[in-house]
Structure formats: structure tokens, C-alpha cells
Design a protein around this motif. Sequence first.
Motif, PDB file in Angstrom:
ATOM      1  N   PRO A 120      11.667   8.012  -7.362  1.00  0.00           N
ATOM      2  CA  PRO A 120      12.736   8.806  -7.977  1.00  0.00           C
ATOM      3  C   PRO A 120      13.807   7.930  -8.614  1.00  0.00           C
ATOM      4  O   PRO A 120      14.468   8.368  -9.550  1.00  0.00           O
ATOM      5  CB  PRO A 120      13.293   9.623  -6.797  1.00  0.00           C
ATOM      6  N   GLN A 121      13.969   6.696  -8.128  1.00  0.00           N
ATOM      7  CA  GLN A 121      14.938   5.794  -8.756  1.00  0.00           C
ATOM      8  C   GLN A 121      14.581   5.562 -10.219  1.00  0.00           C
ATOM      9  O   GLN A 121      15.443   5.526 -11.094  1.00  0.00           O
ATOM     10  CB  GLN A 121      14.975   4.437  -8.029  1.00  0.00           C
ATOM     11  N   THR A 122      13.270   5.397 -10.489  1.00  0.00           N
ATOM     12  CA  THR A 122      12.814   5.174 -11.864  1.00  0.00           C
ATOM     13  C   THR A 122      13.050   6.401 -12.714  1.00  0.00           C
ATOM     14  O   THR A 122      13.469   6.309 -13.874  1.00  0.00           O
ATOM     15  CB  THR A 122      11.312   4.803 -11.862  1.00  0.00           C
ATOM     16  N   VAL A 123      12.797   7.574 -12.129  1.00  0.00           N
ATOM     17  CA  VAL A 123      13.009   8.829 -12.860  1.00  0.00           C
ATOM     18  C   VAL A 123      14.486   8.994 -13.200  1.00  0.00           C
ATOM     19  O   VAL A 123      14.849   9.373 -14.319  1.00  0.00           O
ATOM     20  CB  VAL A 123      12.501  10.028 -12.027  1.00  0.00           C
ATOM     21  N   ASP A 137      20.975   9.404  -1.510  1.00  0.00           N
ATOM     22  CA  ASP A 137      20.348  10.042  -0.350  1.00  0.00           C
ATOM     23  C   ASP A 137      18.823   9.943  -0.428  1.00  0.00           C
ATOM     24  O   ASP A 137      18.148   9.742   0.586  1.00  0.00           O
ATOM     25  CB  ASP A 137      20.753  11.513  -0.262  1.00  0.00           C
ATOM     26  N   ARG A 138      18.275  10.091  -1.640  1.00  0.00           N
ATOM     27  CA  ARG A 138      16.813   9.988  -1.792  1.00  0.00           C
ATOM     28  C   ARG A 138      16.325   8.572  -1.496  1.00  0.00           C
ATOM     29  O   ARG A 138      15.277   8.385  -0.884  1.00  0.00           O
ATOM     30  CB  ARG A 138      16.412  10.424  -3.202  1.00  0.00           C
ATOM     31  N   VAL A 139      17.082   7.589  -1.949  1.00  0.00           N
ATOM     32  CA  VAL A 139      16.706   6.196  -1.656  1.00  0.00           C
ATOM     33  C   VAL A 139      16.711   5.961  -0.151  1.00  0.00           C
ATOM     34  O   VAL A 139      15.783   5.368   0.417  1.00  0.00           O
ATOM     35  CB  VAL A 139      17.663   5.206  -2.348  1.00  0.00           C
ATOM     36  N   ILE A 140      17.737   6.433   0.518  1.00  0.00           N
ATOM     37  CA  ILE A 140      17.857   6.242   1.968  1.00  0.00           C
ATOM     38  C   ILE A 140      16.721   6.939   2.698  1.00  0.00           C
ATOM     39  O   ILE A 140      16.119   6.382   3.629  1.00  0.00           O
ATOM     40  CB  ILE A 140      19.221   6.754   2.459  1.00  0.00           C
ATOM     41  N   ALA A 141      16.402   8.160   2.270  1.00  0.00           N
ATOM     42  CA  ALA A 141      15.316   8.912   2.923  1.00  0.00           C
ATOM     43  C   ALA A 141      13.981   8.190   2.757  1.00  0.00           C
ATOM     44  O   ALA A 141      13.167   8.126   3.692  1.00  0.00           O
ATOM     45  CB  ALA A 141      15.245  10.327   2.352  1.00  0.00           C
ATOM     46  N   ARG A 142      13.731   7.654   1.561  1.00  0.00           N
ATOM     47  CA  ARG A 142      12.469   6.950   1.325  1.00  0.00           C
ATOM     48  C   ARG A 142      12.395   5.667   2.152  1.00  0.00           C
ATOM     49  O   ARG A 142      11.332   5.309   2.673  1.00  0.00           O
ATOM     50  CB  ARG A 142      12.313   6.651  -0.168  1.00  0.00           C
ATOM     51  N   THR A 143      13.518   4.983   2.301  1.00  0.00           N
ATOM     52  CA  THR A 143      13.541   3.781   3.130  1.00  0.00           C
ATOM     53  C   THR A 143      13.212   4.121   4.576  1.00  0.00           C
ATOM     54  O   THR A 143      12.441   3.411   5.237  1.00  0.00           O
ATOM     55  CB  THR A 143      14.916   3.102   3.049  1.00  0.00           C
ATOM     56  N   ALA A 161       4.248  -1.861  -1.211  1.00  0.00           N
ATOM     57  CA  ALA A 161       4.963  -0.594  -1.402  1.00  0.00           C
ATOM     58  C   ALA A 161       6.465  -0.793  -1.205  1.00  0.00           C
ATOM     59  O   ALA A 161       7.280  -0.237  -1.954  1.00  0.00           O
ATOM     60  CB  ALA A 161       4.431   0.461  -0.439  1.00  0.00           C
ATOM     61  N   VAL A 162       6.842  -1.584  -0.213  1.00  0.00           N
ATOM     62  CA  VAL A 162       8.264  -1.846   0.026  1.00  0.00           C
ATOM     63  C   VAL A 162       8.842  -2.685  -1.109  1.00  0.00           C
ATOM     64  O   VAL A 162       9.943  -2.419  -1.605  1.00  0.00           O
ATOM     65  CB  VAL A 162       8.471  -2.541   1.385  1.00  0.00           C
ATOM     66  N   ASP A 163       8.087  -3.710  -1.551  1.00  0.00           N
ATOM     67  CA  ASP A 163       8.549  -4.538  -2.675  1.00  0.00           C
ATOM     68  C   ASP A 163       8.830  -3.669  -3.905  1.00  0.00           C
ATOM     69  O   ASP A 163       9.824  -3.855  -4.610  1.00  0.00           O
ATOM     70  CB  ASP A 163       7.488  -5.572  -3.045  1.00  0.00           C
ATOM     71  N   ARG A 164       7.932  -2.735  -4.163  1.00  0.00           N
ATOM     72  CA  ARG A 164       8.077  -1.858  -5.329  1.00  0.00           C
ATOM     73  C   ARG A 164       9.343  -1.008  -5.209  1.00  0.00           C
ATOM     74  O   ARG A 164      10.062  -0.794  -6.195  1.00  0.00           O
ATOM     75  CB  ARG A 164       6.839  -0.965  -5.444  1.00  0.00           C
ATOM     76  N   GLU A 165       9.611  -0.531  -3.999  1.00  0.00           N
ATOM     77  CA  GLU A 165      10.815   0.276  -3.774  1.00  0.00           C
ATOM     78  C   GLU A 165      12.077  -0.563  -3.992  1.00  0.00           C
ATOM     79  O   GLU A 165      13.064  -0.089  -4.556  1.00  0.00           O
ATOM     80  CB  GLU A 165      10.787   0.844  -2.353  1.00  0.00           C
ATOM     81  N   VAL A 166      12.039  -1.821  -3.559  1.00  0.00           N
ATOM     82  CA  VAL A 166      13.174  -2.714  -3.786  1.00  0.00           C
ATOM     83  C   VAL A 166      13.413  -2.894  -5.277  1.00  0.00           C
ATOM     84  O   VAL A 166      14.558  -2.819  -5.762  1.00  0.00           O
ATOM     85  CB  VAL A 166      12.938  -4.088  -3.118  1.00  0.00           C
ATOM     86  N   ARG A 167      12.344  -3.132  -6.029  1.00  0.00           N
ATOM     87  CA  ARG A 167      12.505  -3.352  -7.477  1.00  0.00           C
ATOM     88  C   ARG A 167      13.082  -2.122  -8.168  1.00  0.00           C
ATOM     89  O   ARG A 167      13.951  -2.234  -9.037  1.00  0.00           O
ATOM     90  CB  ARG A 167      11.150  -3.745  -8.094  1.00  0.00           C
ATOM     91  N   ALA A 168      12.599  -0.943  -7.766  1.00  0.00           N
ATOM     92  CA  ALA A 168      13.099   0.284  -8.396  1.00  0.00           C
ATOM     93  C   ALA A 168      14.571   0.509  -8.077  1.00  0.00           C
ATOM     94  O   ALA A 168      15.361   0.897  -8.945  1.00  0.00           O
ATOM     95  CB  ALA A 168      12.258   1.479  -7.938  1.00  0.00           C
ATOM     96  N   LEU A 186      24.859   2.715  -2.757  1.00  0.00           N
ATOM     97  CA  LEU A 186      23.591   2.279  -3.335  1.00  0.00           C
ATOM     98  C   LEU A 186      23.299   0.825  -2.955  1.00  0.00           C
ATOM     99  O   LEU A 186      22.156   0.464  -2.658  1.00  0.00           O
ATOM    100  CB  LEU A 186      23.634   2.447  -4.850  1.00  0.00           C
ATOM    101  N   LEU A 187      24.335  -0.011  -2.963  1.00  0.00           N
ATOM    102  CA  LEU A 187      24.154  -1.402  -2.550  1.00  0.00           C
ATOM    103  C   LEU A 187      23.737  -1.503  -1.083  1.00  0.00           C
ATOM    104  O   LEU A 187      22.893  -2.323  -0.719  1.00  0.00           O
ATOM    105  CB  LEU A 187      25.448  -2.182  -2.770  1.00  0.00           C
ATOM    106  N   ALA A 188      24.321  -0.659  -0.238  1.00  0.00           N
ATOM    107  CA  ALA A 188      23.927  -0.659   1.175  1.00  0.00           C
ATOM    108  C   ALA A 188      22.469  -0.235   1.323  1.00  0.00           C
ATOM    109  O   ALA A 188      21.726  -0.795   2.139  1.00  0.00           O
ATOM    110  CB  ALA A 188      24.847   0.265   1.964  1.00  0.00           C
ATOM    111  N   ALA A 189      22.060   0.752   0.518  1.00  0.00           N
ATOM    112  CA  ALA A 189      20.658   1.186   0.559  1.00  0.00           C
ATOM    113  C   ALA A 189      19.733   0.061   0.113  1.00  0.00           C
ATOM    114  O   ALA A 189      18.647  -0.145   0.686  1.00  0.00           O
ATOM    115  CB  ALA A 189      20.470   2.424  -0.319  1.00  0.00           C
ATOM    116  N   LEU A 190      20.140  -0.687  -0.912  1.00  0.00           N
ATOM    117  CA  LEU A 190      19.348  -1.826  -1.374  1.00  0.00           C
ATOM    118  C   LEU A 190      19.276  -2.901  -0.285  1.00  0.00           C
ATOM    119  O   LEU A 190      18.211  -3.488  -0.051  1.00  0.00           O
ATOM    120  CB  LEU A 190      19.963  -2.408  -2.646  1.00  0.00           C
TER     121      LEU A 190
END
Length: 429
Positions: A120-123, A137-143, A161-168, A186-190
Amino acid sequence: MGRDALKRLREELGMSQETLAEEIGAAVSTVASWERGEATPRPRNRRRYAEALDITVDELDAILDADARPNDADIVLDPSWTLGRARDLAAALSTDGGTAPMPSGAAARLVHEWLVTDPPQTVELTAGRRIGDAAVDRVIARTDQLRHLDDYVAGRSLHAAVDREVRATAALVRSASYSDAVGRRLLAALADLCQLAGWTNADAGLHRAAERYYAAGLSAAHAAGDRQLAGQLVSSLAYHLANTGPPRDAVLLAQSAVAGAKAATGVVRALFGERLAWAHARAGDRVETDRALGRVEDAYASPSGDGPEWAYWLDELEIDVMAGRCWTELGVAERARPLLERALAGYDDQRSREAALYLSWLAEAHLLAGDVDEAARTAQRVLALTIATASARSDARLDRLHHLLNPYGAVDEVRDFQDGYRSAGFGQR
């Protein structure tokens, strides 16, 4: 330098994939997947692979680590810790990369869906609109989902899969529009994602990549103003170094995390204290290990509220396991065995990596106590679990048991374990 270098080195030596596969004892399809970046050689295969390509293991690791990961020079830790500098950091984490092989079963389908569906980050970024708390919230839920998936899917199968999420997420930090408050969330989620990426990369045997993720996560957590999460990154790096580097360096880092967590919840203080105890044990300091373990129990028992989501897994069973591991590391079998036996009595074998790791310390404790038969029987359980686990950590522990049991080859149970170890292809370095 990426996986193309593997193909180039092979061709320069005049070898086909078939010839190389035969030389190192691997399938042709496996060699092809290594060169395409779809899989990573297990540690036990890397020495043969490096020798066949006429390079050192360190040179091979550098090629593997360079694929799909930021270079050391790309991650800039800036003393100003500003939101703008954090965007620069995010740029270093948003490059594309390859994927890891899929595990089997239901977990495999989840990982596959993660890799083939746009995050969803890409979208959000493609839509070009200003993002708000809902996107974070979506980033946090996916993490959180990935973190729980790690209970059942080991690093070699999950890290891509985790690497890809980090990049997005890093791309979102770098390029999206948001308020300062949303940016800090967002930075905390990253930062949280970087900690998970560090853990899964280490479990895949990609140690330098793990260290870079931990360092980048610390930068993001500091920029977000999240001291507790920054402590988690420091503590995680300390644990990693305790396993891979000089234990005294790990002790210093772990002490820093503990010192900075005085206002944290009891669960967080207990978690950081466990990692300090392990660093002391790896350094061979029995007195400080005992002191740290006592503080862990005190912190966990303190009525200071629930811990953050990233500490969900810590409970009394895990505290017993860590204490048992520490006493095994220090050679004190009489303290290690009761703790490990109690913790493992009802442990879920579906969590195959943790079960294999914890049983490996129990096997070592049995051996320290002179119970060779029981050590070998427990080692056979470790072998069965490790065969089904894509984890460099469990591979390394199995190799250690093989080494420790070697002098007892006349014992039937040891012979059975060693035969199974060799038949499964372990130890082919």
C-alpha cells in the motif's frame, strides 16, 4: 556489484552451470537460482562455492550482500537527526532487489502474496496524494503481520519480503507529502521495519546487511524521537554482535540500551536486560551474567504496563530459555538443564527455528553434564527440525553439536546423529 558477478566469474573460468553444480555437489537449478538472485547459498555451501569460483568466502559474501541491499556508504548517520536527513537515509533504502526462495505450506502462500502484491505504500505514492495517519497505520499493521510470520518462517525464506517492505516505506518517507507529526510516526514505522529486516537478514546469514539495517533503523528512530525504539535497535545490534563479533563490543552496546531504558516498561527493560546477560555470557563473565539475569526477572515482574508490539513474544518461558542459554554458554549445566527442560516441555514444534535453537542448547547442556546419550538424542531432534528450517542460526547450532559430539563416535546414539547429519548434507563446507 550484484549476482551478475557470480555468472561472470563462472564464465571466466570456462565453467557451465552443470560443471559448477557437479563440482560443489548442488543441483543445476540451485546454481541457476543463486546467479539469478532468487536464492542465497546456505553457509555450509558457501566455502565450496567460493573455492569453485576461485575467490574467498568473504568475497563471495560481499557479492551476495551487495545484491538488493544498500551499500555501507549509502547509509548516512547524521548528528542533526533532522527529518530532512532522514529522507536522505530513506533514499538509500529504497532500491529494488531480488527475492528469496519460498518456504512450503500456508506460510509460503503468505510470503508469496507479500512479494507479488504491490505494498500500500507504493499505491499511496503512485496516487501522489498527501498521506495521513491512516497510511502509517497500514505500514504498522503490515510490520506486525510480518513480525508474527517470522515465528513460523525463517530468515532465508522471509527476509526478501521484509526487505521489500523496507524499500517501499523508505520510498514513502523520501517522496510523499505529510505533516511533521505524520512524518515522525512514519519514521518510527520505518525504524521498526529496519529492526525486523536486521533480524531476518541475520537469520539468513547476511550479517553485514543486518548491521546496516540496524544502523539505519537507529537513525530513523532517533529522527522520530522514539527513545524506546532507538534502544530496541541498539539492543538488537548488541545481540547480533554478541553472536558474530567481539563480545566486549556487544556488552558496551547492550549496556547503553539498558541505561537508556530506565523509563521504559518492565517488559522492555527485561528484553534489553536479556540481551545484556547474553553478551556477558558470551564474554565469559559469570558474575555479571548472573546479575543481569536477576535484573531481568525484577523488571519483568514490575507492574509498569504492557510492552510495545515488538516485544510481544517475551514471556516467562522465553526468560527461562535465555537464562538456560546463558548458563550453558558459561558451562554451568546444573543451572542450565532445569531451566531449558521446563521451558521446552510444551514448546510448539511448529515454531521450528526456535525449537531447534532451544533444543540445541539443551543438548549442549546434557553433554556438559556428561549425559552423552541424552545429548545425542536431543541433537537428533534438532537435526529433524533444522532440516525443515531455512535459518543460518539453526544451521550453525547444528554444526556446533556435530563438532561437540565428534569425540563420542563410539556411542550408538551419537553415530545415528552423525549419520543423519551427513546424509542431510550438513557439514559440506
